[in-house]
Design a protein around this motif. Structure first.
Motif, mmCIF file in Angstrom:
data_model
loop_
_atom_site.group_PDB
_atom_site.id
_atom_site.type_symbol
_atom_site.label_atom_id
_atom_site.label_comp_id
_atom_site.label_asym_id
_atom_site.label_seq_id
_atom_site.Cartn_x
_atom_site.Cartn_y
_atom_site.Cartn_z
ATOM 1 N N TYR A 168 0.301 9.394 -5.492
ATOM 2 C CA TYR A 168 -1.093 9.139 -5.130
ATOM 3 C C TYR A 168 -1.424 9.794 -3.788
ATOM 4 O O TYR A 168 -2.532 10.264 -3.572
ATOM 5 C CB TYR A 168 -1.386 7.641 -5.084
ATOM 6 N N LYS A 169 -0.456 9.842 -2.904
ATOM 7 C CA LYS A 169 -0.640 10.489 -1.602
ATOM 8 C C LYS A 169 -0.965 11.973 -1.793
ATOM 9 O O LYS A 169 -1.889 12.505 -1.183
ATOM 10 C CB LYS A 169 0.625 10.315 -0.755
ATOM 11 N N THR A 170 -0.221 12.639 -2.669
ATOM 12 C CA THR A 170 -0.471 14.047 -2.959
ATOM 13 C C THR A 170 -1.807 14.222 -3.679
ATOM 14 O O THR A 170 -2.538 15.169 -3.417
ATOM 15 C CB THR A 170 0.672 14.629 -3.808
ATOM 16 N N LEU A 171 -2.127 13.291 -4.561
ATOM 17 C CA LEU A 171 -3.405 13.347 -5.282
ATOM 18 C C LEU A 171 -4.576 13.321 -4.304
ATOM 19 O O LEU A 171 -5.533 14.094 -4.450
ATOM 20 C CB LEU A 171 -3.509 12.185 -6.266
ATOM 21 N N PHE A 173 0.834 -1.204 0.000
ATOM 22 C CA PHE A 173 0.000 0.000 0.000
ATOM 23 C C PHE A 173 0.868 1.253 0.000
ATOM 24 O O PHE A 173 0.601 2.197 -0.758
ATOM 25 C CB PHE A 173 -0.931 -0.026 1.218
ATOM 26 N N ASP A 174 1.904 1.269 0.832
ATOM 27 C CA ASP A 174 2.809 2.421 0.874
ATOM 28 C C ASP A 174 3.522 2.624 -0.459
ATOM 29 O O ASP A 174 3.718 3.759 -0.896
ATOM 30 C CB ASP A 174 3.838 2.271 1.991
ATOM 31 N N GLU A 175 3.880 1.540 -1.113
ATOM 32 C CA GLU A 175 4.515 1.645 -2.428
ATOM 33 C C GLU A 175 3.570 2.300 -3.435
ATOM 34 O O GLU A 175 3.989 3.116 -4.248
ATOM 35 C CB GLU A 175 4.939 0.269 -2.927
ATOM 36 N N THR A 194 3.799 7.572 -8.817
ATOM 37 C CA THR A 194 3.323 8.843 -9.355
ATOM 38 C C THR A 194 2.471 8.661 -10.607
ATOM 39 O O THR A 194 2.511 7.625 -11.266
ATOM 40 C CB THR A 194 4.496 9.771 -9.692
ATOM 41 N N LEU A 195 1.721 9.706 -10.907
ATOM 42 C CA LEU A 195 0.932 9.766 -12.119
ATOM 43 C C LEU A 195 0.914 11.204 -12.612
ATOM 44 O O LEU A 195 1.222 12.129 -11.860
ATOM 45 C CB LEU A 195 -0.492 9.249 -11.878
#
Length: 49
Positions: A21-24, A2-4, A9-10
């Motif tokens: 994805y965290k920033t998204l 999950f952390d990976e 990025t996207l």
């Protein structure tokens, strides 16, 4: 795993750069906050495949 996934990025075309994805998730929460406060209409992120 999950952390990976959160660290991968996207391409986020609205700001024209790659984001994790965290920033998204954070960006989507900011958009929801503005929507709830009546400042803007929420338009969800739609991934292009």
């Amino acid at each position: 795993m999950f952390d990976e996934k959160l660290q991968s990025t996207l391409d986020y075309k609205k700001i024209k750069r790659n984001v994790s994805y965290k920033t998204l998730i954070r960006l989507e929460l900011y958009k929801l906050e503005k929507h709830f406060m009546g400042e803007d209409i929420y338009r969800p992120f739609v991934a292009e495949w």
